[in-house]
Design an enzyme around this catalytic site. Sequence first.
Site, PDB file in Angstrom:
ATOM      1  N   ASP A 191       0.765  -1.293  -0.020  1.00  0.00           N
ATOM      2  CA  ASP A 191      -0.129   0.052   0.031  1.00  0.00           C
ATOM      3  C   ASP A 191       0.851   1.219  -0.048  1.00  0.00           C
ATOM      4  OD1 ASP A 191      -2.252   1.858   0.747  1.00  0.00           O
ATOM      5  OD2 ASP A 191      -3.317   0.233   1.038  1.00  0.00           O
ATOM      6  N   HIS A 258      -2.920   3.455  -4.592  1.00  0.00           N
ATOM      7  CA  HIS A 258      -2.222   2.976  -3.372  1.00  0.00           C
ATOM      8  C   HIS A 258      -0.718   2.347  -3.477  1.00  0.00           C
ATOM      9  CE1 HIS A 258      -5.369   3.988  -0.528  1.00  0.00           C
ATOM     10  NE2 HIS A 258      -6.188   3.479  -1.105  1.00  0.00           N
ATOM     11  N   GLU A 320     -10.125   3.347  -4.423  1.00  0.00           N
ATOM     12  CA  GLU A 320      -9.677   4.495  -4.039  1.00  0.00           C
ATOM     13  C   GLU A 320      -8.650   5.225  -5.138  1.00  0.00           C
ATOM     14  OE1 GLU A 320     -10.777   4.753   0.545  1.00  0.00           O
ATOM     15  OE2 GLU A 320      -8.737   4.424   0.048  1.00  0.00           O
TER      16      GLU A 320
END
Length: 530
Positions: A191, A258, A320
Amino acid sequence: MLFLAALAFFHRELRQLPLVPWPAHVHGSEGSFTLNASTVLVARGREARENADYLRAALRSTGLPLKGADRPGANGIVLRIVKPENALGKEGYRLTVGNSAVDIEAATSAGLFYGIQTFRQLLPASTYGPTPIQDFSCAVPDVEIVDQPRFEWRGMMLDVSRHFFPKQEILKLLTTMAEHKLNRFHWHLTDEPGWRIEIKRYPNLTKIGSLQNYDTFRKPLDGKNHGGFYTQNDIREVVAYAKRLHITIVPEIEMPGHSLAAIASYHELGVWNNPPKANPWAVESSNLNTEDSTIKFYENVLDEVMKLFPSTWIHVGGDEVDKGPWKRNTRTQELKKQRNLKDEDELQSWFMRQIDAYLTAHGRRLIGWDEILEGGLAQGATVMSWRGINGGIAAARSGHDAVMSPTSHMYFDFYQGPPQTEPRAIGGHLTLDRVYSYEPIPGELNPDEAKHVLGVQANIWAEFIPTSSHMEYMAWPRGCALSEVAWSPKDSRNWQMFEGRLKEDLLRFDAEGMNYRKLDKPDLGRGIDR
């Protein structure tokens, strides 16, 4: 009337057996089996012998020899595989406790393993601890249990990117998951703050990408390693241990968002409008670019991941993704036009389709967060629905499998009580009873669509969970409620009964030295100071 009253009393007492999760069918009778130094262990077949070795190790605190024998005699435990699978299914079992013998049968090794877990829960909580028990002997109530899980996917995710958790803590988490019949460990390995898996072809991913954690990333490095990573040997050890516990590890390699740790390690993966800065972490965006060379980079990464993890599913994130950097980048817009893509949602879908095709060609399946629906779903993709349940509904209606993991009920990084009385959390509020109340099959789905719901998963994101003891506090006993949601028949779940049965489960945690959250009702377990 007297008979009916006695029957109701017996049924109520039966429901108080300290079993978590609660089995599908339980029938009791008077009498008990005595487990003591004379008890022998009969294992019929290779898979049964492997489970016998596990049972001996699990009961080592009792000091009982549990010697092998060909027949149970007057005091024995019998483990056996029965074919075909018939009514027991792939993970089901039958446990029969009588006055002279305990019989556990299943169609598979996994079923035997789960039968053993249920048998262990009929024993005193002290047997879960490391402390030897002198002259151990106990009475196990006569009971017949025929059991199998409601869902095939009974999962828990741990984010080790934002804060790194040592290998031994992963093994401990797996142990507790197995004791509660959870069978999917989703390992969030990459991440923004940290890349936690050794990739030999690209050593900078750990040489640079593993140095940070959530508290330090985006700040100037001070020459110290604030993170960590798992070597490939570490991962092989964890995977082998999980296999013995019948847990499938689903690795996650986050893309195309990410991805800051990867871009800090290899700048050519990033989306750039200006030249890279001296500080490798001072990147312009956490998005990967969509060059063919970046797809190839991640295919090479996945080659090593697939050699380490036998899981059918490989998680690729997909959540996201900030589309702004792609919109502002000239090169990305050129590629979008060349590929005849309408917008950035389709660009992300294009990226995912390349990875899906690669995984499919290697006999694997792509799973991602529900944003992978945007722009069109890759052909073989499974959706993990986290932004509520709509992603899972959309996937199931389109013929794709789904795992339900909504923030409302399954985000274990949320507060468990008033924030002023709890360790720091990311926000939200998720109590034990709310976890227990969750129904994974949305009412909007018809029976055929509902078959695409593989199961349910809880997620532990670690932005504000810097230690292993804090992680345990967030995981348990909410994980106990999760296990019953995932395993037990819907119509058997009862909150008041669960509360009563949980009392003994917390004593097991005490014996294991688990830093679980103390319950709001003081009579249901002492807990350990957080």
